[in-house]
Design a protein around this motif. Sequence first.
Motif, PDB file in Angstrom:
ATOM      1  N   ARG A 113      11.073  20.110 -33.431  1.00 57.79           N
ATOM      2  CA  ARG A 113      11.135  19.074 -32.394  1.00 57.79           C
ATOM      3  C   ARG A 113      12.441  19.138 -31.622  1.00 57.79           C
ATOM      4  NH1 ARG A 113       8.549  14.032 -35.744  1.00 57.79           N
ATOM      5  NH2 ARG A 113       6.389  14.667 -35.498  1.00 57.79           N
ATOM      6  N   LYS A 114      13.548  19.402 -32.311  1.00 53.74           N
ATOM      7  CA  LYS A 114      14.837  19.515 -31.625  1.00 53.74           C
ATOM      8  C   LYS A 114      14.813  20.671 -30.638  1.00 53.74           C
ATOM      9  CE  LYS A 114      17.702  17.577 -35.282  1.00 53.74           C
ATOM     10  NZ  LYS A 114      18.706  17.878 -36.326  1.00 53.74           N
ATOM     11  N   ASN A 147      12.619  19.661 -27.636  1.00 52.37           N
ATOM     12  CA  ASN A 147      13.293  18.713 -26.763  1.00 52.37           C
ATOM     13  C   ASN A 147      14.430  19.377 -25.993  1.00 52.37           C
ATOM     14  OD1 ASN A 147      11.607  16.651 -27.530  1.00 52.37           O
ATOM     15  ND2 ASN A 147      12.998  15.838 -29.075  1.00 52.37           N
ATOM     16  N   ASP A 161      14.786  19.499 -22.000  1.00 56.54           N
ATOM     17  CA  ASP A 161      15.985  19.036 -21.313  1.00 56.54           C
ATOM     18  C   ASP A 161      16.549  20.108 -20.407  1.00 56.54           C
ATOM     19  OD1 ASP A 161      15.864  16.560 -22.496  1.00 56.54           O
ATOM     20  OD2 ASP A 161      17.359  17.006 -24.045  1.00 56.54           O
TER      21      ASP A 161
END
Length: 95
Positions: free
Chosen positions: A25-26, A29, A33
């Motif tokens: 997930r990091k 994301n 971004d």
Amino acid sequence: MHPIKLVVIAILLYLGYRLLISDWRKKRNKNADDSASDTTADGAVEDVLVEDPICHKLVPKQQAVRLKSKDTDTIVYFCSEKCCNLFISKEGEEK
């Protein structure tokens, strides 16, 4: 195997699963971004102010009313629908 060993193994497997998912997930994301045009390198959102051509108010670009100009294919930003309608009526009078 003893039931306690099975419980410990199950807990370890669950924790490993959670670590893998959070890492995934990091990364997802971070990629989202990076592709966003209104974010800075540190992840802070950066909003640009645009000037309304009718009343000359400064409005955040994300909140402004947008109108694509027919002649130049540029986007004109307005503080409200009222200013947008005034702009459209003035364009009609000029032609």
